[in-house]
Design an enzyme around this catalytic site. Structure first.
Site, mmCIF file in Angstrom:
data_model
loop_
_atom_site.group_PDB
_atom_site.id
_atom_site.type_symbol
_atom_site.label_atom_id
_atom_site.label_comp_id
_atom_site.label_asym_id
_atom_site.label_seq_id
_atom_site.Cartn_x
_atom_site.Cartn_y
_atom_site.Cartn_z
ATOM 1 N NE ARG A 80 -4.693 -1.045 2.113
ATOM 2 C CZ ARG A 80 -4.063 -2.100 2.762
ATOM 3 N NH1 ARG A 80 -3.803 -2.693 3.401
ATOM 4 N NH2 ARG A 80 -5.455 -3.419 2.144
ATOM 5 C CE LYS A 116 -5.408 3.566 -0.600
ATOM 6 N NZ LYS A 116 -7.021 4.016 -1.187
ATOM 7 C CG PHE A 166 -7.028 1.991 -7.755
ATOM 8 C CD1 PHE A 166 -6.841 1.321 -8.749
ATOM 9 C CD2 PHE A 166 -5.692 2.402 -6.892
ATOM 10 C CE1 PHE A 166 -5.573 2.238 -9.119
ATOM 11 C CE2 PHE A 166 -5.099 3.238 -7.117
ATOM 12 C CZ PHE A 166 -4.538 3.016 -8.514
ATOM 13 C CD GLU A 167 -2.615 -0.242 -4.015
ATOM 14 O OE1 GLU A 167 -2.076 0.214 -3.083
ATOM 15 O OE2 GLU A 167 -1.582 -0.129 -5.062
ATOM 16 N N GLY A 168 -8.178 -0.078 -2.280
ATOM 17 C CA GLY A 168 -8.898 -0.435 -0.823
ATOM 18 C C GLY A 168 -9.762 1.060 -0.009
#
Length: 642
Positions: free
Chosen positions: A295, A373, A425-427
């Site tokens: 992340r 992130k 994205f990526e959470g």
């Protein structure tokens, strides 16, 4: 064996939570600054003095950055990538020659062996020229095949794949499906055992970043439980040219137009058991562990974007005059420039601190990486939005249009579009709030979770009550007083000491607020997502303040712009304290209850009259595409780079 025909499995909310809970790391074997912060314990000793890279790591990292910078300046045309919505083959070939696809791969496999710190700096540099190019390299190494193999792969798998990847074979990570996003319990792609030495994959994966051009894939699929097979969501390395794989569509987006992101169908794809990563059922744990450091690539790109925004804001606001003076001298614009400068400093402080902590491996950084992130994606978007506002009409105009009429081609509107995906994205921000909140209350659930668990017996609840009593008898008194109330505390930080005292006091207040909420709502706490989001946002601000102060003090002691760094850290902390005060106030004074009532009304159709007077330009297609397993009926648009 024939392909299964079932739709995504139906699961209850509780079952979905159980799957997610089983995938997370259960133990804390190393200290965590952020975890302690949420518990009201300001462990400055875990981040100060600021950790530093080894001399050899610096030498290797700086040498690569020099080569990468020269390549980006002479060989990368970001405007062309945006215009053609495609990264030229020759650009990828050049990155391969530089070794950019092996930045994080050990030199014994042909990689460069860069630290996380220098890997992230490289991504920030590349991303400043073309965010799509940064996403290509990041998806390949941060979440693609190299990272899970590094942590979980067998020696045979490392020997087979890592040299190829270091040489430039492109990898992609395939988890998301058309009807499965952040709820992996409903994963529909299957991997059915085919004898003892292989699996047959069937299913459809959506938003496969790098999938259109990938050579190797990490695929998450559900293995049915059967005799000799534990089953569960499992990770596989799959060759992208395997028979039965079809890239059915290359997706187009608001931004990142050069992103090679697609829809990939698997039909009876035979994968050797030797290419399974880890045991059956460990796929989600592998994915989450990979993301602990993976992340960090995203906030690195965000920090780079912040730096670019500051450069453009400085140059433009000094050049553009209105009412007899540069627009920067007008307070309405000046406050925006101050926000951009201070926040850009903090974003770099956060990502560099978290990266160096990852390299040292003395701390568990799962929360720090998640906070980086979350904070980077949200704040860089605000920075870019302010830059567009400062640029006015020119901020909204495309770079090509500006150039066509004789002005500098500044792609401010493109950056705003490119950065927007980072909050998803990526959470997504909402998922990151829940993920971080779960980790933040882990200590409470460890001692008192059985009390609120409806499935636990009375005897278990009684034992949990005894444990909780002992824990809170020791913990709660620690939240009353602390270093933050001592006027001389953290004096070595000079003019920043007051901000660190504030962080210490605020962390105890945050812990008290969390405890009060758990006492008040108990088992219903997990449903208070807006409240938990504010708790996490406060923690993110406190982490960023800490990182900014520690970085400023590092720069002061090394004689590198120390006075200016202290000034930026001071301004950032003052701005952050105002945001924190608002968040604390909104913990208890908010519209959450009435918001839920409005949502009920919206879903019940009570406000459809409000939608009258407009026309919907959408077509009447399905909200979610059909993903019934079977052979593909579409052209394969897979485009491997020679």
């Amino acid at each position: 064996m024939s392909a299964p025909t079932q739709r995504p499995p139906k699961v209850s909310e509780r079952e979905a939570r159980q799957v997610a809970e089983a995938a997370r790391e259960q133990d804390w074997r190393k200290p965590s600054f952020a975890k302690e912060l949420f518990l009201g314990r300001f462990r400055l000793d875990l981040i100060h003095p600021h950790p530093l890279p080894a001399d050899e790591d610096v030498r290797r990292g700086e040498a690569f950055l020099d080569r990468l910078r020269a390549f980006c300046q002479s060989e990368v045309d970001g405007a062309r990538i945006e215009r053609e919505a495609r990264i030229p083959d020759e650009t990828i070939a050049g990155l391969r020659q530089l070794g950019a696809f092996g930045m994080k791969i050990d030199p014994k496999y042909g990689g460069l062996g860069l630290t996380q710190l220098y890997y992230n700096r490289a991504l920030a540099l590349v991303g400043s020229v073309s965010p799509a190019l940064g996403a290509l390299l990041s998806a390949h190494q941060s979440i693609g095949v190299p990272q899970p193999l590094k942590i979980f792969g067998t020696q045979e798998q490392k020997d087979a794949f890592l040299p190829r990847l270091a040489a430039g074979a492109i990898s992609a990570f395939l988890l998301t499906e058309p009807d499965v996003g952040s709820d992996p319990a409903r994963l529909a792609t299957t991997a059915v055992p085919d004898g003892d030495d292989a699996y047959l994959l069937d299913g459809v994966k959506l938003w496969t970043t790098n999938g259109v051009v990938a050579d190797l894939l990490v695929v998450m699929a559900r293995v049915p439980a059967s005799e000799g097979h534990k089953g569960g969501i499992t990770a596989f390395v799959v060759g992208a040219d395997s028979p039965g794989i079809t890239v059915e569509h290359r997706n187009a987006f608001m931004g990142l137009r050069g992103l090679e992101n697609g829809v990939t169908r698997f039909h009876q794809v035979r994968v050797p058991a030797a290419q399974r990563i880890g045991p059956e059922g460990a796929g989600l744990k592998i994915a989450l562990t990979t993301l602990n450091t993976g992340r960090l690539s995203l906030p690195a790109a965000c920090a780079g974007a912040g730096k670019w925004c500051l450069k453009i804001a400085r140059e433009w606001a000094a050049e553009r005059e209105q009412w007899g003076k540069p627009v920067a001298r007008h307070e309405a614009v000046g406050t925006k420039i101050s926000f951009i400068a201070a926040t850009a400093f903090a974003l770099e402080a956060v990502v560099d601190l978290a990266s160096q902590m990852a390299d040292e491996d003395r701390n568990d950084i799962r929360i720090e990486a998640a906070l980086a992130k979350l904070y980077g994606s949200e704040m860089s978007w605000k920075i870019a939005d302010e830059l567009v506002q400062i640029r006015g009409g020119r901020g909204y105009e495309t770079a090509d249009s500006l150039a066509a009429r004789g002005e500098r081609a500044v792609p401010a509107e493109q950056l705003l579009r490119d950065l927007r995906i980072n909050r998803i994205f990526e959470g997504s921000t909402e998922i990151m709030h829940l993920l971080i909140a779960r980790e933040a209350v882990d200590a409470h659930l460890a001692v008192a979770g059985d009390i609120i668990d409806p499935d636990k017996a009375l005897a278990d609840k009684a034992k949990a009550g005894a444990r909780a009593g002992g824990f809170y008898a020791r913990w709660l008194p620690q939240l009353v007083t602390g270093q933050g109330q001592l006027p001389g505390a953290y004096g070595e930080f000079g003019d920043l000491a007051g901000h660190l005292r504030y962080v210490e006091r605020a962390s105890r207040k945050l812990a008290r607020s969390t405890f009060y909420a758990m006492s008040r709502w108990q088992g219903k706490m997990e449903l208070k997502q807006a409240f938990l989001g504010r708790i996490v946002d406060i923690g993110a601000e406190l982490f960023a303040m800490s990182a900014a102060c520690v970085r400023a003090e590092l720069l002061r002691t090394t004689g590198e712009h120390g006075r200016e760094a202290h000034q930026l850290a001071d301004v950032f902390c003052r701005q952050a304290r105002l945001r924190i005060a608002e968040l604390f106030g909104r913990l208890w004074a908010n519209t959450d209850d009435v918001d839920r009532k409005v949502v009920d009304g919206v879903l019940a159709g009570a406000y459809t009259w409000l939608e009258e007077g407009i026309l919907d330009p959408s077509d009447d297609g399905p909200w979610i595409a059909d993903t019934t397993p079977g052979p593909s009926t579409k052209e394969n648009v897979h485009r491997p780079i020679a």
